[in-house]
Scaffold this active site. Structure first.
Site, PDB file in Angstrom:
ATOM      1  N   MET A   1      -4.036 -40.414  42.842  1.00 14.20           N
ATOM      2  CA  MET A   1      -2.891 -39.870  43.565  1.00 14.20           C
ATOM      3  C   MET A   1      -2.542 -40.559  44.889  1.00 14.20           C
ATOM      4  SD  MET A   1      -3.481 -35.817  42.702  1.00 14.20           S
ATOM      5  CE  MET A   1      -1.843 -35.352  43.224  1.00 14.20           C
ATOM      6  N   GLU A   2      -3.107 -41.726  45.176  1.00  9.76           N
ATOM      7  CA  GLU A   2      -2.891 -42.344  46.505  1.00  9.76           C
ATOM      8  C   GLU A   2      -2.587 -43.842  46.515  1.00  9.76           C
ATOM      9  OE1 GLU A   2      -5.742 -40.546  45.781  1.00  9.76           O
ATOM     10  OE2 GLU A   2      -5.143 -38.667  46.743  1.00  9.76           O
TER      11      GLU A   2
ATOM     12  N   ASP B   1     -13.440 -38.188  35.646  1.00  8.77           N
ATOM     13  CA  ASP B   1     -13.141 -37.385  34.465  1.00  8.77           C
ATOM     14  C   ASP B   1     -12.334 -38.242  33.497  1.00  8.77           C
ATOM     15  OD1 ASP B   1     -11.198 -36.901  36.759  1.00  8.77           O
ATOM     16  OD2 ASP B   1     -10.000 -36.212  35.070  1.00  8.77           O
TER      17      ASP B   1
ATOM     18  N   ARG C   1     -16.734 -36.782  52.495  1.00  7.61           N
ATOM     19  CA  ARG C   1     -17.301 -38.027  51.968  1.00  7.61           C
ATOM     20  C   ARG C   1     -17.334 -39.093  53.072  1.00  7.61           C
ATOM     21  NH1 ARG C   1     -14.485 -40.146  47.021  1.00  7.61           N
ATOM     22  NH2 ARG C   1     -14.795 -38.025  46.310  1.00  7.61           N
TER      23      ARG C   1
ATOM     24  N   ARG D   1      -9.569 -48.197  49.761  1.00 11.64           N
ATOM     25  CA  ARG D   1      -9.673 -46.809  49.312  1.00 11.64           C
ATOM     26  C   ARG D   1     -10.870 -46.695  48.390  1.00 11.64           C
ATOM     27  NH1 ARG D   1      -8.586 -42.126  46.981  1.00 11.64           N
ATOM     28  NH2 ARG D   1      -7.956 -41.999  44.808  1.00 11.64           N
ATOM     29  N   ILE D   2     -11.700 -45.681  48.606  1.00 10.69           N
ATOM     30  CA  ILE D   2     -12.779 -45.374  47.681  1.00 10.69           C
ATOM     31  C   ILE D   2     -12.524 -43.958  47.201  1.00 10.69           C
ATOM     32  CG2 ILE D   2     -14.608 -46.967  48.395  1.00 10.69           C
ATOM     33  CD1 ILE D   2     -15.480 -44.919  50.387  1.00 10.69           C
ATOM     34  N   GLY D   3     -12.244 -43.844  45.912  1.00 14.95           N
ATOM     35  CA  GLY D   3     -11.844 -42.528  45.430  1.00 14.95           C
ATOM     36  C   GLY D   3     -12.229 -42.320  43.988  1.00 14.95           C
TER      37      GLY D   3
ATOM     38  N   ARG E   1      -7.382 -31.604  62.323  1.00 16.72           N
ATOM     39  CA  ARG E   1      -7.213 -31.050  60.970  1.00 16.72           C
ATOM     40  C   ARG E   1      -8.445 -31.250  60.098  1.00 16.72           C
ATOM     41  NH1 ARG E   1      -1.641 -30.077  59.123  1.00 16.72           N
ATOM     42  NH2 ARG E   1      -0.371 -30.197  60.999  1.00 16.72           N
TER      43      ARG E   1
ATOM     44  N   HIS F   1      -1.880 -37.950  64.339  1.00 13.55           N
ATOM     45  CA  HIS F   1      -2.871 -37.242  63.525  1.00 13.55           C
ATOM     46  C   HIS F   1      -4.295 -37.751  63.699  1.00 13.55           C
ATOM     47  CE1 HIS F   1       1.056 -36.672  61.588  1.00 13.55           C
ATOM     48  NE2 HIS F   1       0.613 -35.455  61.363  1.00 13.55           N
TER      49      HIS F   1
HETATM   50  N1  HPA Z   1      -5.541 -36.780  37.798  1.00 14.33           N
HETATM   51  C1  HPA Z   1      -5.116 -37.145  39.003  1.00 14.33           C
HETATM   52  N2  HPA Z   1      -5.943 -37.555  39.941  1.00 14.33           N
HETATM   53  C2  HPA Z   1      -7.245 -37.604  39.665  1.00 14.33           C
HETATM   54  C3  HPA Z   1      -7.737 -37.255  38.422  1.00 14.33           C
HETATM   55  C4  HPA Z   1      -6.829 -36.824  37.437  1.00 14.33           C
HETATM   56  O1  HPA Z   1      -7.232 -36.494  36.307  1.00 14.33           O
HETATM   57  N3  HPA Z   1      -9.082 -37.400  38.449  1.00 14.33           N
HETATM   58  C5  HPA Z   1      -9.385 -37.850  39.682  1.00 14.33           C
HETATM   59  N4  HPA Z   1      -8.276 -37.983  40.416  1.00 14.33           N
END
Ligand code: HPA
Length: 233
Positions: free
Chosen positions: A180-181, A204, A24, A87-89, A43, A4
């Protein structure tokens, strides 16, 4: 070349930043690295290598969720010999005292993912950050005038969960935020004997319902990037 990532082995640095969003990765290459070049467009999962403070650094998009991040991190560790990955997220806060735009250093990652249940035959592995990177990131952040949170996160397989308030269980057990990672990144670092850390900006709050705009998410998370780059090199 891996399946990949269409790069020559020497095109990827031993130190890699891992944003979920490939755009990003391009933003970081354009704004934080010198002499950056793009080594992957397969991809549209863009990857770049450039120079930060005299050292070669790569930045590779991973996509969202464990299956996608697992592909890129497996190939970076196994095929490209990457030694340190940050990881930067973004993450959603699930504690009242964790506010939007603040930083969370993920010391460990709980998960509802089936990935480690398969790997460990139903037993439970505890994915954890490399302490050296965690320690360095905390102090680099403080030196930049930022006080990050440090603690467990929850790596979910689903953004839209059933029931929608299932995060409350994890909140009761002191977990700071959901993303999620990270559980997969930490598990693969353990498997390959490499170092990994996740530095997360709160985008959030599931507690208050507040959220940052997607524009802010792409362009204003400079604190996180500065901490990550200072920690990586
Ligand atoms: N849920 C899952 N992953 C996320 C969220 C969330 O509210 N905000 C940023 N990544």
């Amino acid at each position: 070349m891996s399946i990949h990532i269409a790069a020559k082995k020497e095109d990827i640095a031993p130190f890699v930043l891992l944003p979920g969003d490939p755009l990003r990765a391009k933003f970081i290459a354009d704004n934080f690295l010198q002499d950056a070049f793009c080594y992957n467009t397969v991809r549209n999962m863009l990857g770049f290598t450039g120079i930060y403070n005299g050292k070669r650094v790569s930045v590779q998009g991973t996509g969202m969720g464990i299956p996608s991040v697992s592909i890129y991190v497996n190939e970076l560790f196994n095929d490209y010999g990457v030694q340190k990955a940050i990881r930067i997220g973004t993450a959603g806060a699930i504690q009242e005292h964790v506010k939007i735009r603040e930083l969370v250093l993920a010391s460990s990652a709980c998960t509802d993912s089936g990935a480690n249940r398969h790997r460990f035959g139903g037993k439970s592995f505890a994915p954890a950050a490399a302490f050296g990177l965690l320690h360095k990131a905390f102090h680099k952040a403080e030196a930049l005038g930022i006080t990050p949170h440090a603690g467990p996160v929850f790596t979910s397989d689903m953004f839209y969960t059933d029931p929608p308030d299932s995060w409350k269980l994890w909140a009761r057990y002191g977990v700071l935020a959901v993303e999620m990672e990270t559980a997969e990144l930490y598990t693969l670092a353990a498997k390959y004997g490499r170092e990994a850390l996740a530095i997360l900006t709160i985008s959030d709050s599931l507690v208050t319902g507040e959220a940052t705009s997607s524009e802010e998410r792409e362009t204003t998370f400079k604190n996180m990037m500065n901490v990550a780059l200072e920690t990586l090199v």
